[in-house]
Scaffold this active site. Structure first.
Site, PDB file in Angstrom:
ATOM      1  N   LYS A  45       0.743  -1.152   0.407  1.00 10.63           N
ATOM      2  CA  LYS A  45      -0.017   0.138  -0.196  1.00 10.63           C
ATOM      3  C   LYS A  45       0.772   1.074  -0.064  1.00 10.63           C
ATOM      4  O   LYS A  45       0.460   2.453  -0.179  1.00 10.63           O
ATOM      5  CB  LYS A  45      -1.111   0.280   1.385  1.00 10.63           C
ATOM      6  CG  LYS A  45      -1.661  -1.070   1.279  1.00 10.63           C
ATOM      7  CD  LYS A  45      -2.789  -0.743   2.614  1.00 10.63           C
ATOM      8  CE  LYS A  45      -3.428  -1.992   3.512  1.00 10.63           C
ATOM      9  NZ  LYS A  45      -4.027  -2.057   4.261  1.00 10.63           N
ATOM     10  N   GLY A  46       2.185   1.016   0.424  1.00  9.09           N
ATOM     11  CA  GLY A  46       3.182   2.307   0.620  1.00  9.09           C
ATOM     12  C   GLY A  46       3.067   3.056  -0.341  1.00  9.09           C
ATOM     13  O   GLY A  46       3.899   4.494   0.271  1.00  9.09           O
ATOM     14  N   GLU A 101       8.375   2.670  -6.290  1.00  7.59           N
ATOM     15  CA  GLU A 101       8.390   1.973  -3.840  1.00  7.59           C
ATOM     16  C   GLU A 101       8.291   3.535  -3.171  1.00  7.59           C
ATOM     17  O   GLU A 101       9.052   4.423  -3.244  1.00  7.59           O
ATOM     18  CB  GLU A 101       9.406   1.648  -4.216  1.00  7.59           C
ATOM     19  CG  GLU A 101       9.572  -0.396  -3.976  1.00  7.59           C
ATOM     20  CD  GLU A 101       8.548  -1.084  -3.264  1.00  7.59           C
ATOM     21  OE1 GLU A 101       7.540  -0.029  -2.583  1.00  7.59           O
ATOM     22  OE2 GLU A 101       9.075  -1.887  -2.323  1.00  7.59           O
ATOM     23  N   ASP A 102       7.892   3.005  -2.179  1.00 11.14           N
ATOM     24  CA  ASP A 102       8.029   4.655  -1.282  1.00 11.14           C
ATOM     25  C   ASP A 102       9.375   4.223  -0.771  1.00 11.14           C
ATOM     26  O   ASP A 102      10.641   5.155  -0.628  1.00 11.14           O
ATOM     27  CB  ASP A 102       7.224   4.356   0.179  1.00 11.14           C
ATOM     28  CG  ASP A 102       7.344   2.887   0.744  1.00 11.14           C
ATOM     29  OD1 ASP A 102       6.873   1.653  -0.305  1.00 11.14           O
ATOM     30  OD2 ASP A 102       6.341   2.770   1.187  1.00 11.14           O
ATOM     31  N   ASP A 105      14.147  -1.182   1.127  1.00 16.18           N
ATOM     32  CA  ASP A 105      14.909  -1.549   2.469  1.00 16.18           C
ATOM     33  C   ASP A 105      16.029  -2.434   2.452  1.00 16.18           C
ATOM     34  O   ASP A 105      16.678  -1.952   2.408  1.00 16.18           O
ATOM     35  CB  ASP A 105      13.841  -1.308   3.620  1.00 16.18           C
ATOM     36  CG  ASP A 105      14.647  -1.689   5.365  1.00 16.18           C
ATOM     37  OD1 ASP A 105      16.281  -2.126   5.470  1.00 16.18           O
ATOM     38  OD2 ASP A 105      13.756  -1.330   6.087  1.00 16.18           O
ATOM     39  N   LYS A 133      17.005   3.000   1.900  1.00 14.30           N
ATOM     40  CA  LYS A 133      17.666   2.674   3.128  1.00 14.30           C
ATOM     41  C   LYS A 133      18.838   2.224   2.725  1.00 14.30           C
ATOM     42  O   LYS A 133      18.584   0.711   3.879  1.00 14.30           O
ATOM     43  CB  LYS A 133      16.251   2.301   4.221  1.00 14.30           C
ATOM     44  CG  LYS A 133      17.417   2.461   5.247  1.00 14.30           C
ATOM     45  CD  LYS A 133      16.801   1.542   6.373  1.00 14.30           C
ATOM     46  CE  LYS A 133      15.543   2.784   6.974  1.00 14.30           C
ATOM     47  NZ  LYS A 133      14.230   1.513   7.994  1.00 14.30           N
ATOM     48  N   PHE A 154      13.510   4.118  11.836  1.00  4.06           N
ATOM     49  CA  PHE A 154      12.378   3.642  11.294  1.00  4.06           C
ATOM     50  C   PHE A 154      11.276   5.166  11.295  1.00  4.06           C
ATOM     51  O   PHE A 154      11.314   5.803  11.909  1.00  4.06           O
ATOM     52  CB  PHE A 154      11.662   3.169  13.055  1.00  4.06           C
ATOM     53  CG  PHE A 154      10.504   2.077  12.148  1.00  4.06           C
ATOM     54  CD1 PHE A 154      10.444   1.032  11.545  1.00  4.06           C
ATOM     55  CD2 PHE A 154       9.433   2.951  13.105  1.00  4.06           C
ATOM     56  CE1 PHE A 154       9.061   0.929  11.111  1.00  4.06           C
ATOM     57  CE2 PHE A 154       7.744   2.004  13.083  1.00  4.06           C
ATOM     58  CZ  PHE A 154       7.892   1.498  12.124  1.00  4.06           C
ATOM     59  N   ASP A 161       3.746   3.432   6.914  1.00  2.00           N
ATOM     60  CA  ASP A 161       3.205   2.915   8.222  1.00  2.00           C
ATOM     61  C   ASP A 161       3.974   1.703   9.293  1.00  2.00           C
ATOM     62  O   ASP A 161       5.300   1.653   9.115  1.00  2.00           O
ATOM     63  CB  ASP A 161       2.203   1.300   8.149  1.00  2.00           C
ATOM     64  CG  ASP A 161       2.390   0.176   7.543  1.00  2.00           C
ATOM     65  OD1 ASP A 161       3.642   0.352   6.730  1.00  2.00           O
ATOM     66  OD2 ASP A 161       2.425  -0.750   8.286  1.00  2.00           O
ATOM     67  N   ARG A 167       0.332   6.311   7.907  1.00  2.00           N
ATOM     68  CA  ARG A 167       0.152   6.189   6.720  1.00  2.00           C
ATOM     69  C   ARG A 167       0.156   8.127   6.063  1.00  2.00           C
ATOM     70  O   ARG A 167       0.211   8.165   5.070  1.00  2.00           O
ATOM     71  CB  ARG A 167      -0.324   5.344   5.508  1.00  2.00           C
ATOM     72  CG  ARG A 167       0.942   3.719   5.772  1.00  2.00           C
ATOM     73  CD  ARG A 167      -0.450   3.342   4.606  1.00  2.00           C
ATOM     74  NE  ARG A 167      -0.819   1.478   4.916  1.00  2.00           N
ATOM     75  CZ  ARG A 167       0.150   0.721   5.070  1.00  2.00           C
ATOM     76  NH1 ARG A 167       1.007   0.960   4.672  1.00  2.00           N
ATOM     77  NH2 ARG A 167       0.353  -1.011   4.997  1.00  2.00           N
TER      78      ARG A 167
HETATM   79  C1  PRP Z   1       7.500  -1.321   2.138  1.00  5.23           C
HETATM   80  C2  PRP Z   1       7.713  -1.486   1.239  1.00  5.23           C
HETATM   81  C3  PRP Z   1       8.610  -2.090   0.601  1.00  5.23           C
HETATM   82  C4  PRP Z   1       9.240  -2.942   1.500  1.00  5.23           C
HETATM   83  C5  PRP Z   1      10.355  -2.785   0.930  1.00  5.23           C
HETATM   84  O1  PRP Z   1       6.635  -2.561   2.179  1.00  5.23           O
HETATM   85  O2  PRP Z   1       6.817  -0.001   0.776  1.00  5.23           O
HETATM   86  O3  PRP Z   1       7.521  -2.270  -0.456  1.00  5.23           O
HETATM   87  O4  PRP Z   1       8.586  -2.742   2.471  1.00  5.23           O
HETATM   88  O5  PRP Z   1      11.248  -3.640   2.529  1.00  5.23           O
HETATM   89  P1  PRP Z   1      12.117  -4.719   1.832  1.00  5.23           P
HETATM   90  O6  PRP Z   1      13.553  -3.803   0.841  1.00  5.23           O
HETATM   91  O7  PRP Z   1      12.901  -4.632   3.210  1.00  5.23           O
HETATM   92  O8  PRP Z   1      11.569  -5.552   0.709  1.00  5.23           O
HETATM   93  P2  PRP Z   1       5.237  -3.419   3.108  1.00  5.23           P
HETATM   94  O9  PRP Z   1       5.582  -4.411   3.221  1.00  5.23           O
HETATM   95  O10 PRP Z   1       5.580  -2.751   4.577  1.00  5.23           O
HETATM   96  O11 PRP Z   1       3.630  -3.569   2.347  1.00  5.23           O
HETATM   97  P3  PRP Z   1       2.767  -1.984   2.710  1.00  5.23           P
HETATM   98  O12 PRP Z   1       3.490  -1.271   1.472  1.00  5.23           O
HETATM   99  O13 PRP Z   1       1.596  -2.386   2.769  1.00  5.23           O
HETATM  100  O14 PRP Z   1       3.454  -1.198   4.153  1.00  5.23           O
END
Ligand code: PRP
Length: 180
Positions: A45-46, A101-102, A105, A133, A154, A161, A167
């Site tokens: 959703k991000g 992507e938002d 990580d 990040k 964080f 979120d 969000r």
């Molecule tokens: C978050 C973000 C990325 C992912 C990044 O999504 O939006 O898709 O984590 O993390 P990574 O590089 O460690 O894989 P999340 O799975 O939290 O879902 P969301 O977008 O619904 O919050």
């Protein structure tokens, strides 16, 4: 849940800085894809605030679709799996795909999704991310278009979120340590 702004100890990226980053990224992507009719894929959703602001600043025709995946992080990066919760309606075969992507990580989510799109026959797959990040990385993953590099903190807001809340903060904020 706590009140909206009270959980924030520091605004890491302001609304103005976010919009500047979106404008710069939109110009870069528009230039690079001007004759390529790209398909931009937002990972829910991000991605929602970012993909909305980014694409409205682009001056080329871009098709947009969304996908939702959930990650199961196992003991090693090799055991990470991504489950497709909602798939695309659009075929990526032969398309120039840009994943929006938002935040990047660990890189695990993108690694799996890029692999999936390549398997499905995408012509090219690149990544545009608002936040990067680098300190969180567990695998090699270099997004082509990066808005803002952030430290290993964080953060929530602008789509990101904490337990599916916060969000809708208009900026990127660091959550107070004592609350985590
Ligand atoms: C978050 C973000 C990325 C992912 C990044 O999504 O939006 O898709 O984590 O993390 P990574 O590089 O460690 O894989 P999340 O799975 O939290 O879902 P969301 O977008 O619904 O919050």
């Amino acid at each position: 849940m706590n009140k909206l702004h009270e959980v924030i100890e520091e605004v890491l990226v302001s609304e103005e800085e976010i919009q500047q980053a979106c404008k710069r990224l939109a110009a870069q992507v528009s230039q690079d894809y001007k004759d390529k009719e790209p398909l931009m894929v937002g990972l829910l959703k991000g991605c929602i605030p970012f993909i909305a602001d980014l694409t409205r600043q682009m001056d080329i025709n871009v098709q947009i679709d969304y996908m939702a995946v959930s990650s199961y992080h196992g003991g090693s990066s090799q055991s990470n799996e991504v489950k497709i919760e909602k798939d695309l309606k659009t075929s990526v075969e032969g398309r120039n795909v840009i994943i929006a992507e938002d935040i990047v990580d660990s890189g695990a989510t993108l690694q799996k999704v890029i692999g999936l799109f390549e398997y499905r026959g995408a012509k090219s797959v690149e990544v545009v991310t608002l936040l990067n990040k680098q300190a969180g990385r567990k695998i090699r993953m270099i997004p082509k278009y990066v808005g803002i590099e952030i430290p290993n903190k964080f953060v929530v807001g602008y789509g990101l979120d904490w337990a599916d809340h916060y969000r809708n903060l208009p900026y990127i904020g660091v959550v107070k340590k004592e609350l985590l």
